[in-house]
Design an enzyme around this catalytic site. Sequence first.
Site, mmCIF file in Angstrom:
data_model
loop_
_atom_site.group_PDB
_atom_site.id
_atom_site.type_symbol
_atom_site.label_atom_id
_atom_site.label_comp_id
_atom_site.label_asym_id
_atom_site.label_seq_id
_atom_site.Cartn_x
_atom_site.Cartn_y
_atom_site.Cartn_z
ATOM 1 N N HIS A 93 0.828 -1.209 0.000
ATOM 2 C CA HIS A 93 0.000 0.000 0.000
ATOM 3 C C HIS A 93 0.866 1.264 0.000
ATOM 4 C CE1 HIS A 93 -3.857 1.772 0.061
ATOM 5 N NE2 HIS A 93 -4.455 0.913 0.865
ATOM 6 N N ASP A 133 -7.547 -10.315 -18.596
ATOM 7 C CA ASP A 133 -7.418 -11.457 -19.506
ATOM 8 C C ASP A 133 -5.959 -11.620 -19.911
ATOM 9 O OD1 ASP A 133 -7.505 -13.349 -21.490
ATOM 10 O OD2 ASP A 133 -8.981 -12.306 -22.729
#
Length: 453
Positions: free
Chosen positions: A163, A385
């Site tokens: 983070h 994808d």
Amino acid sequence: MAISAAKVEVISREIIKPSSPTPHGKRPFKLSLMGQNNSSYISPTTFFYPNIRNGESSDDARIKTSNALKESLSKTLTQFYPLAGKIKDDAFTMIECNDDGAEYIEARVNCCLFDFLQNPSIEFLRKFIPIVNPILCSTTPLLVIQTTYFDCGGFALSFSMAHTIADATTMSMFIGTWTAVAVNHNPNPSPRKAELPEFISSPTLFPARNFPIPNFRHQRSTEKTTESRFVFDGSKIALLRSKASSEKVQQPTRVEAVTAMLWKSTMAASRSIRKGTRPSLIIQAVNMRKRLVPPLPESSVGDFALGFNAKFEDVEIKLEDLVYQLRKGITEFTEKAAEIMKENKLSQMMYEVKMELYETTRTKQNDLDFHLFTSWCKLPWYEADFGWGKPIWVGLMLWEGSSYTILIDRREGDGIEAWMSLPEKEMALVESNEELLQFASLNPSVLGYQETA
């Protein structure tokens, strides 16, 4: 085989380094005040794909997939070079971009993906996550990835990203870039253009301080927490938005309506347990890129998430009142940030807000409810994808010991999945909240859920 009896076995661990060395002019990478304050991993995210074999044996498919992923990851790390480095100092002011690399783990599980998706177990989902301890240190990698292969040919790809250098927008962009590199590497590619990351000087906008800032997110609850998943169908959200509307907020957003409903449910649970009314404070994360003056492109790498406060103290909890508090909070926050930016004191404002939150949660945690909300909606998670199709499901994991909720879009339609962590007693009441269950389903089957989408 029952999912509860299935086991995840780690096959290998290795370090993937950038395909090209990082230029010395880019070392080290200075962190912003926001990155300095988020010395943990962003909530781990797992992408599930139904079948990657294409008629190949399981071992051949695994080796082929693994090699393609590792090679494309290596190339992607040259563009996101800070993720291949390490935290340089205890104050979290910079990253040493030394090309140490990202950790890549391979595993396999002796069950079928569709058995898991039919009855998704959040506890079992944790087995796909490569990181157990969310807290970063100078020896931990900033990016850890685990690939898990199912007996049936299904596949899970999990991310744990620091983070300090990434918010949800950055992680989504990293995945988009990696998938584009992987697809373009395919022998018969359908060329895909990746959006190049921009390393805007966030330390200039939000300069770090040379000492650690107390982080209220790391204050673990003394109560044991548990995680649940609530699924809001698009048609139910439309009804919820109508119910939550008022003269003050005539058209609540999807996120406002769902957040308000969940906030109301957590307050009701807390008040039932404690036999009385007490204030409830939530922090709603905000992507600051478009709210800065001038605005930053969405391709800006870093942690650009700030949070605004919304507080509720009334005896009677009305949904429309909570929506108004949310709308009021973001409006006031945005106006204040814009005014502060004119004086070039945004970093000072942020520091003061963080310290105020820390002191509030530290000194008043016994007479104040506190909950974090963040929305990952409208980010292209289901476009990930790599060349074998889009994910059938994206699962999240929330760190134990905190009251925290993440909202993410459904795979299809305009519904929302809410992943919530709460103390066990409160969660039991939220899970049985009749008003909430009029609009949300508690951890439904992913398969049936997709079929009706």
